[in-house]
Motif scaffolding. Structure first.
Motif, PDB file in Angstrom:
ATOM      1  N   UNK A 137       0.790  -1.220   0.000  1.00 15.45           N
ATOM      2  CA  UNK A 137       0.000   0.000   0.000  1.00 15.45           C
ATOM      3  C   UNK A 137       0.824   1.271   0.000  1.00 15.45           C
ATOM      4  N   UNK A 138       2.078   1.185  -0.438  1.00 18.60           N
ATOM      5  CA  UNK A 138       2.949   2.360  -0.486  1.00 18.60           C
ATOM      6  C   UNK A 138       3.080   2.845  -1.928  1.00 18.60           C
ATOM      7  N   UNK A 139       2.765   4.115  -2.171  1.00 14.92           N
ATOM      8  CA  UNK A 139       2.863   4.651  -3.521  1.00 14.92           C
ATOM      9  C   UNK A 139       1.719   4.169  -4.401  1.00 14.92           C
ATOM     10  N   UNK A 140       1.862   4.465  -5.706  1.00 16.39           N
ATOM     11  CA  UNK A 140       0.803   4.125  -6.659  1.00 16.39           C
ATOM     12  C   UNK A 140       1.410   3.992  -8.054  1.00 16.39           C
ATOM     13  N   UNK A 141       0.712   3.300  -8.954  1.00 16.71           N
ATOM     14  CA  UNK A 141       1.201   3.235 -10.336  1.00 16.71           C
ATOM     15  C   UNK A 141       1.236   4.632 -10.959  1.00 16.71           C
ATOM     16  N   UNK A 142       2.112   4.824 -11.918  1.00 13.34           N
ATOM     17  CA  UNK A 142       2.182   6.077 -12.661  1.00 13.34           C
ATOM     18  C   UNK A 142       1.127   6.036 -13.756  1.00 13.34           C
ATOM     19  N   UNK A 143       0.293   7.060 -13.819  1.00 14.57           N
ATOM     20  CA  UNK A 143      -0.805   7.104 -14.777  1.00 14.57           C
ATOM     21  C   UNK A 143      -0.609   8.233 -15.773  1.00 14.57           C
ATOM     22  N   UNK A 144      -1.318   8.149 -16.897  1.00 20.38           N
ATOM     23  CA  UNK A 144      -1.313   9.237 -17.875  1.00 20.38           C
ATOM     24  C   UNK A 144      -1.778  10.523 -17.205  1.00 20.38           C
ATOM     25  N   UNK A 145      -1.117  11.617 -17.544  1.00 15.15           N
ATOM     26  CA  UNK A 145      -1.433  12.903 -16.948  1.00 15.15           C
ATOM     27  C   UNK A 145      -0.537  13.287 -15.790  1.00 15.15           C
ATOM     28  N   UNK A 146       0.288  12.343 -15.329  1.00 15.85           N
ATOM     29  CA  UNK A 146       1.181  12.635 -14.206  1.00 15.85           C
ATOM     30  C   UNK A 146       2.298  13.592 -14.635  1.00 15.85           C
ATOM     31  N   UNK A 147       2.707  14.441 -13.711  1.00 19.93           N
ATOM     32  CA  UNK A 147       3.895  15.283 -13.862  1.00 19.93           C
ATOM     33  C   UNK A 147       4.872  14.849 -12.784  1.00 19.93           C
ATOM     34  N   UNK A 148       5.880  14.087 -13.170  1.00 17.56           N
ATOM     35  CA  UNK A 148       6.839  13.547 -12.220  1.00 17.56           C
ATOM     36  C   UNK A 148       7.950  14.566 -11.986  1.00 17.56           C
ATOM     37  N   UNK A 149       8.094  15.006 -10.739  1.00 19.67           N
ATOM     38  CA  UNK A 149       9.105  16.002 -10.403  1.00 19.67           C
ATOM     39  C   UNK A 149      10.505  15.437 -10.644  1.00 19.67           C
ATOM     40  N   UNK A 150      11.381  16.273 -11.192  1.00 20.65           N
ATOM     41  CA  UNK A 150      12.760  15.882 -11.497  1.00 20.65           C
ATOM     42  C   UNK A 150      13.698  16.843 -10.777  1.00 20.65           C
ATOM     43  N   UNK A 151      14.706  16.304 -10.113  1.00 24.48           N
ATOM     44  CA  UNK A 151      15.645  17.116  -9.361  1.00 24.48           C
ATOM     45  C   UNK A 151      16.622  17.852 -10.261  1.00 24.48           C
ATOM     46  N   UNK A 152      17.381  18.796  -9.695  1.00 22.73           N
ATOM     47  CA  UNK A 152      18.382  19.534 -10.481  1.00 22.73           C
ATOM     48  C   UNK A 152      19.490  18.619 -10.970  1.00 22.73           C
TER      49      UNK A 152
END
Length: 337
Positions: A137-152
Motif C-alpha cells: 500500500x505504499x505509492x501508486x502506479x504512474x498514470x497518464x497525466x502525471x507530472x513527475x518532479x525531477x531534481x536539479x
C-alpha cells in the motif's frame, strides 16, 4: 515551473523504483525496489550519477515529454523507443529536449525496462524511498497525466552507450542450499539441477512461477512447514509442485518449503525472463556464491569505465546533408539522439 517529466501515456504496470527499503523486514515490510537492480546501476553509470530512482516499465512503456531539456538514459529490457519519430538506441544516454515526444513501446526482449532522468526523480519519499510497493500500500502506479518532479541536474555528457551482458531471455541460475533443502528427496534435489523450467505466464513483482519439464516437487507434510523469514531469491515449492522464485515485493515470512535460493547476482536474470523462456538451475557451494557476489560487485564498480561514445551511422541521420561536416564529423549543433 519546476522540472518535470510529463506522462501522456503510461503502460499498465509503470511505477517509480529505486533500491528499495532495507531494514523494515522486522516490521513485516519487504525491501521492494527495482526488479532489475543492475539496470539502476547501469543507468547511473550512463548519467554519471549515483544509483537513484527510475521509471520501471513492465512489458511496455508510454509517451513522455520534458518540461525543459533533460538528460535521460534507457536501460533494462530493450524496448522500441523513438524521439519525435526517430529511433533511439537502448542501453544509452540521450538528450530529451523540452517539448520533444519520447515514445517507448513494447519490450523487444526481457520484461522490465527503465527510464532514468538526469537529476533523478524527486517525488515524495515514504519510509525513506520513492519506490512504489503496491502490495504494502505504499505509492501508486504512474498514470497518464502525471507530472513527475525531477531534481536539479549537475550536467554531463549524453550520447553515451553501454554494452551489457545478455540477461533478457532466460538462462542458467546459480543456487545455494536453503534451510529446508534437506527435506526434499535426494532424487528431487538432483533433478532440480538437471532439468529445464519454463517461466509461467503468472509472474509479478512478488514472484515468478516456473513449470518443470517433469514431475512436480514436494516434501512429505510440506504444507505444514513452520512459517519463517524469507527473502528475494528463495525458491518456494507450492502445493502444485511448481517452484516459485520470490522477488522484490515478496512477503517477509512464508510456510511453503524452500528448495533452494538464487544468488543475488542472478536475480536480474530471473526478473528479465519473459513468459515462455527457459531457465535452469545449477547448484554451487556457499564459498562459490560469495566469490560470485564479489565478482558481481566488482563488475558494477567498473561500469563507468565501460561507457563509450554513441557514434551514429550516417544512414540513420535523415538530415545529414543539412549538417556542417568537417573531416567527417557532424556539426555539434545537431543533437545526437
Amino acid at each position: 515551473m519546476s522540472r518535470a517529466l510529463i506522462v501522456h501515456r503510461a503502460g499498465p504496470a509503470m511505477t517509480l523504483q529505486d533500491m528499495g527499503r532495507p531494514g523494515w523486514i522486522a516490521y513485516g515490510l519487504s525491501r521492494g525496489g527495482a526488479m532489475d537492480r543492475l539496470a539502476l546501476e547501469e543507468g547511473a553509470a550512463l548519467l554519471g550519477s549515483r544509483p537513484g530512482v527510475a521509471l520501471e516499465m513492465a512489458g511496455v512503456g508510454g509517451l513522455f515529454e520534458a518540461s525543459e531539456d533533460m538528460r535521460i538514459a534507457l536501460t533494462g529490457a530493450p524496448m522500441r523507443a523513438t524521439l519525435d519519430g526517430q529511433p533511439l538506441l537502448w542501453q544509452a544516454s540521450h538528450l530529451l529536449p523540452a517539448g520533444a515526444r519520447l515514445e517507448i513501446g513494447p519490450a523487444l526482449s526481457g520484461a522490465y525496462g527503465y527510464l532514468h532522468v538526469g537529476g533523478g526523480f524527486a517525488e515524495k519519499e515514504i519510509l525513506g524511498a520513492q519506490s512504489a510497493h503496491l502490495t504494502a500500500g505504499l505509492g501508486a502506479p504512474v498514470r497518464a497525466g502525471a507530472r513527475l518532479a525531477v531534481g536539479p541536474d549537475k550536467g554531463g555528457e549524453t550520447g553515451r552507450k553501454l554494452a551489457v551482458a545478455e540477461r533478457f531471455s532466460g538462462g542458467v541460475l546459480r543456487v545455494v542450499e536453503s534451510l529446508q533443502t534437506g527435506l526434499f528427496p535426494e532424487e528431487q534435489r538432483r533433478r532440480f539441477g538437471e532439468e529445464a523450467f519454463v517461466r509461467d505466464m503468472r509472474a509479478n513483482r512478488m514472484g515468478v512461477k516456473l513449470i518443470p519439464e517433469g514431475a512436480g516437487y514436494g516434501v512429505e507434510g510440506g504444507l505444514s512447514v513452520v512459517s519463517e523469514v524469507i527473502a528475494p531469491g528463495d525458491i518456494q515449492v507450492t502445493g502444485d509442485g511448481a517452484p516459485f522464485v520470490l522477488m522484490a515485493d515478496c512477503q517477509t515470512t512464508g510456510g511453503y518449503p524452500r528448495l533452494a535460493t538464487v544468488i543475488p547476482a542472478d536475480l536480474p536474470r530471473v526478473a528479465q525472463a519473459p513468459a515462455g523462456s527457459r531457465l535452469s538451475f545449477r547448484w554451487i557451494s556457499l564459498d562459490a556464491a560469495l566469490e560470485a557476489e564479489a565478482a558481481y560487485r566488482k563488475e558494477i564498480a567498473e561500469l563507468p569505465r565501460r561507457i563509450a561514445p554513441l557514434i551514429r551511422d550516417p544512414a540513420d541521420v535523415p538530415d545529414l546533408l543539412s549538417l556542417k561536416l568537417v573531416s567527417g564529423f557532424s556539426s555539434g549543433d545537431h543533437h545526437d539522439h
